[in-house]
Design a protein around this motif. Structure first.
Motif, PDB file in Angstrom:
ATOM      1  N   ALA A  74       0.819  -1.219   0.000  1.00  0.00           N
ATOM      2  CA  ALA A  74       0.000   0.000   0.000  1.00  0.00           C
ATOM      3  C   ALA A  74       0.849   1.264   0.000  1.00  0.00           C
ATOM      4  O   ALA A  74       0.357   2.355  -0.324  1.00  0.00           O
ATOM      5  CB  ALA A  74      -0.923   0.004   1.208  1.00  0.00           C
ATOM      6  N   GLY A  75       2.130   1.142   0.370  1.00  0.00           N
ATOM      7  CA  GLY A  75       3.014   2.301   0.351  1.00  0.00           C
ATOM      8  C   GLY A  75       3.556   2.629  -1.026  1.00  0.00           C
ATOM      9  O   GLY A  75       4.294   3.611  -1.177  1.00  0.00           O
ATOM     10  N   ASP A  76       3.212   1.831  -1.995  1.00  0.00           N
ATOM     11  CA  ASP A  76       3.653   2.063  -3.385  1.00  0.00           C
ATOM     12  C   ASP A  76       2.928   3.281  -3.950  1.00  0.00           C
ATOM     13  O   ASP A  76       1.690   3.309  -4.007  1.00  0.00           O
ATOM     14  CB  ASP A  76       3.349   0.811  -4.215  1.00  0.00           C
ATOM     15  CG  ASP A  76       3.941   0.898  -5.619  1.00  0.00           C
ATOM     16  OD1 ASP A  76       4.398   1.982  -6.008  1.00  0.00           O
ATOM     17  OD2 ASP A  76       3.930  -0.134  -6.305  1.00  0.00           O
ATOM     18  N   GLY A  77       3.696   4.296  -4.401  1.00  0.00           N
ATOM     19  CA  GLY A  77       3.093   5.517  -4.925  1.00  0.00           C
ATOM     20  C   GLY A  77       2.344   5.321  -6.227  1.00  0.00           C
ATOM     21  O   GLY A  77       1.568   6.199  -6.637  1.00  0.00           O
ATOM     22  N   ALA A  78       2.555   4.196  -6.900  1.00  0.00           N
ATOM     23  CA  ALA A  78       1.861   3.952  -8.156  1.00  0.00           C
ATOM     24  C   ALA A  78       0.407   3.535  -7.948  1.00  0.00           C
ATOM     25  O   ALA A  78      -0.381   3.506  -8.905  1.00  0.00           O
ATOM     26  CB  ALA A  78       2.593   2.871  -8.958  1.00  0.00           C
ATOM     27  N   LEU A  79       0.026   3.225  -6.703  1.00  0.00           N
ATOM     28  CA  LEU A  79      -1.342   2.785  -6.450  1.00  0.00           C
ATOM     29  C   LEU A  79      -2.271   3.977  -6.277  1.00  0.00           C
ATOM     30  O   LEU A  79      -1.868   5.045  -5.777  1.00  0.00           O
ATOM     31  CB  LEU A  79      -1.387   1.917  -5.185  1.00  0.00           C
ATOM     32  CG  LEU A  79      -0.557   0.631  -5.174  1.00  0.00           C
ATOM     33  CD1 LEU A  79      -0.763  -0.106  -3.866  1.00  0.00           C
ATOM     34  CD2 LEU A  79      -0.886  -0.248  -6.361  1.00  0.00           C
ATOM     35  N   ASN A  80      -3.527   3.780  -6.666  1.00  0.00           N
ATOM     36  CA  ASN A  80      -4.534   4.815  -6.437  1.00  0.00           C
ATOM     37  C   ASN A  80      -5.381   4.422  -5.245  1.00  0.00           C
ATOM     38  O   ASN A  80      -5.212   3.346  -4.653  1.00  0.00           O
ATOM     39  CB  ASN A  80      -5.379   5.053  -7.688  1.00  0.00           C
ATOM     40  CG  ASN A  80      -6.062   3.776  -8.174  1.00  0.00           C
ATOM     41  OD1 ASN A  80      -6.473   2.939  -7.368  1.00  0.00           O
ATOM     42  ND2 ASN A  80      -6.186   3.609  -9.498  1.00  0.00           N
ATOM     43  N   SER A  81      -6.322   5.270  -4.871  1.00  0.00           N
ATOM     44  CA  SER A  81      -7.152   5.025  -3.695  1.00  0.00           C
ATOM     45  C   SER A  81      -7.979   3.764  -3.833  1.00  0.00           C
ATOM     46  O   SER A  81      -8.211   3.052  -2.848  1.00  0.00           O
ATOM     47  CB  SER A  81      -8.070   6.225  -3.437  1.00  0.00           C
ATOM     48  OG  SER A  81      -8.912   6.460  -4.564  1.00  0.00           O
ATOM     49  N   SER A  82      -8.408   3.457  -5.033  1.00  0.00           N
ATOM     50  CA  SER A  82      -9.199   2.238  -5.256  1.00  0.00           C
ATOM     51  C   SER A  82      -8.349   1.005  -4.999  1.00  0.00           C
ATOM     52  O   SER A  82      -8.820   0.028  -4.392  1.00  0.00           O
ATOM     53  CB  SER A  82      -9.748   2.226  -6.686  1.00  0.00           C
ATOM     54  OG  SER A  82     -10.480   1.031  -6.919  1.00  0.00           O
ATOM     55  N   ASN A  83      -7.087   1.075  -5.461  1.00  0.00           N
ATOM     56  CA  ASN A  83      -6.181  -0.051  -5.211  1.00  0.00           C
ATOM     57  C   ASN A  83      -5.959  -0.269  -3.718  1.00  0.00           C
ATOM     58  O   ASN A  83      -5.972  -1.403  -3.217  1.00  0.00           O
ATOM     59  CB  ASN A  83      -4.831   0.189  -5.888  1.00  0.00           C
ATOM     60  CG  ASN A  83      -4.908   0.331  -7.394  1.00  0.00           C
ATOM     61  OD1 ASN A  83      -4.187   1.127  -7.994  1.00  0.00           O
ATOM     62  ND2 ASN A  83      -5.796  -0.426  -8.041  1.00  0.00           N
ATOM     63  N   ARG A  84      -5.761   0.832  -3.024  1.00  0.00           N
ATOM     64  CA  ARG A  84      -5.507   0.723  -1.580  1.00  0.00           C
ATOM     65  C   ARG A  84      -6.754   0.257  -0.826  1.00  0.00           C
ATOM     66  O   ARG A  84      -6.651  -0.424   0.192  1.00  0.00           O
ATOM     67  CB  ARG A  84      -5.027   2.067  -1.038  1.00  0.00           C
ATOM     68  CG  ARG A  84      -3.618   2.452  -1.499  1.00  0.00           C
ATOM     69  CD  ARG A  84      -3.034   3.589  -0.693  1.00  0.00           C
ATOM     70  NE  ARG A  84      -1.684   3.896  -1.152  1.00  0.00           N
ATOM     71  CZ  ARG A  84      -1.405   4.787  -2.107  1.00  0.00           C
ATOM     72  NH1 ARG A  84      -2.397   5.466  -2.690  1.00  0.00           N
ATOM     73  NH2 ARG A  84      -0.151   5.004  -2.470  1.00  0.00           N
ATOM     74  N   GLN A  85      -7.925   0.609  -1.327  1.00  0.00           N
ATOM     75  CA  GLN A  85      -9.152   0.143  -0.675  1.00  0.00           C
ATOM     76  C   GLN A  85      -9.279  -1.373  -0.806  1.00  0.00           C
ATOM     77  O   GLN A  85      -9.733  -2.050   0.124  1.00  0.00           O
ATOM     78  CB  GLN A  85     -10.376   0.840  -1.274  1.00  0.00           C
ATOM     79  CG  GLN A  85     -11.675   0.584  -0.520  1.00  0.00           C
ATOM     80  CD  GLN A  85     -11.593   1.012   0.938  1.00  0.00           C
ATOM     81  OE1 GLN A  85     -11.140   2.118   1.244  1.00  0.00           O
ATOM     82  NE2 GLN A  85     -12.032   0.152   1.840  1.00  0.00           N
ATOM     83  N   ALA A  86      -8.861  -1.890  -1.955  1.00  0.00           N
ATOM     84  CA  ALA A  86      -8.881  -3.347  -2.135  1.00  0.00           C
ATOM     85  C   ALA A  86      -7.910  -4.018  -1.172  1.00  0.00           C
ATOM     86  O   ALA A  86      -8.210  -5.078  -0.583  1.00  0.00           O
ATOM     87  CB  ALA A  86      -8.526  -3.701  -3.580  1.00  0.00           C
ATOM     88  N   LEU A  87      -6.731  -3.377  -0.993  1.00  0.00           N
ATOM     89  CA  LEU A  87      -5.774  -3.914  -0.020  1.00  0.00           C
ATOM     90  C   LEU A  87      -6.328  -3.821   1.401  1.00  0.00           C
ATOM     91  O   LEU A  87      -6.120  -4.715   2.222  1.00  0.00           O
ATOM     92  CB  LEU A  87      -4.451  -3.144  -0.122  1.00  0.00           C
ATOM     93  CG  LEU A  87      -3.652  -3.302  -1.423  1.00  0.00           C
ATOM     94  CD1 LEU A  87      -2.423  -2.390  -1.403  1.00  0.00           C
ATOM     95  CD2 LEU A  87      -3.228  -4.751  -1.624  1.00  0.00           C
TER      96      LEU A  87
END
Length: 285
Positions: free
Chosen positions: A99-112
């Motif tokens: 989740a600390g990867d800057g390439a992810l968006n909020s949707s990606n982090r919500q899935a995590l």
């Protein structure tokens, strides 16, 4: 020696010896039938007292072995639960790093976050439900003491320290625990900043879990050492008790044969002694 009819000393002496032989045969047969040479206090009062003390020690050691086995089972159950917590927490840490990867968006982090929530809920459920015979293992923090010896001293007790992962993290609890089993965002990875804090929290949780597992490992080794000592003690006590109380069948059967021969000889001798007074009749003839 006077020749008399009213008193037959030879017959009385024969009866006495024959009775002793019969008593000896009776005692030997009891030893052979029971496998023990101590069937009553009359056999050997001192050895019987020693044998009873040894048997009491053996019985106590056997129960202590059972108690110690219960302790090992309890520790193994707790360690198994901690192992699952450790696996889940390692997965949470991996997700937090992702989740600390800057390439992810909020949707990606919500899935995590959804995956993290499932793992924290699972951890919380394990903390609340882990128990052994009704005793909580990972919450409450209550120590459990086991009687692992037969001598009634403080050294015959071994204590498993209490664990309370449901307390606040500062008091030894887990950051990934929530009393509400359906709670979300207990560990938050929805932003990069939160993901960094989550990594630190999960690292702390892994340290807490590892410390508890190390403590349980040491306690388990102590239980195993107690079992070895009890088994060694029982072997020594049983060997001593056997020498005192068990029937030596080789010697007993030889003694029985000897007493049987003496009994037959005594019976024949008694018959001759009963005939002896008849010699007085020849004097009347």
């Amino acid at each position: 020696m006077a020749l008399s009819v009213n008193t037959n000393l030879s017959a009385l002496s024969g009866q006495y010896q024959l009775d002793k032989t019969q008593q000896a045969k009776k005692q030997i047969l009891a030893q052979l039938a029971s496998g023990s040479q101590l069937n009553s206090a009359a056999d050997n009062a001192a050895n019987l007292a020693i044998s009873q003390q040894l048997q009491a020690q053996i019985n106590g050691n056997n129960q202590a072995l059972n108690n110690t086995s219960d302790g090992i089972s309890m520790v193994q159950t707790a360690d198994s639960a901690l192992s699952q917590l450790q696996d889940n927490t390692q997965q949470i840490q991996t997700l937090a790093i992702q989740a600390g990867d800057g390439a992810l968006n909020s949707s990606n982090r919500q899935a995590l976050q959804q995956q993290v929530d499932q793992l924290t809920q699972s951890n919380s459920q394990i903390v609340q439900s882990a128990q052994f015979n009704g005793t909580p293992l990972l919450s409450g923090g209550n120590a459990t003491t086991f009687q692992v010896g037969a001598n009634g001293t403080a050294s015959d007790q071994l204590t498993v320290p209490g664990i309370n992962l449901s307390s606040a993290p500062a008091a030894g609890g887990l950051n990934g625990y929530n009393a509400n089993l359906g709670a979300t965002n207990t560990i938050d990875v929805t932003t990069q900043a939160n993901a960094l804090a989550a990594q630190q929290n999960t690292q702390a949780d892994l340290g807490t879990i590892g410390s508890q597992r190390s403590t349980l490992g040491a306690i388990s080794n102590s239980f195993n050492s107690v079992i070895n000592n009890l088994q060694t003690s029982n072997i020594s006590n049983q060997a001593a008790n056997s020498r005192i109380s068990d029937t030596d069948f080789a010697a007993a059967t030889a003694q029985l044969a000897s007493q049987q021969i003496l009994g037959q000889a005594g019976t024949l001798t008694q018959a001759q002694a009963n005939i002896a007074p008849q010699a007085a009749l020849s004097l009347l003839g």
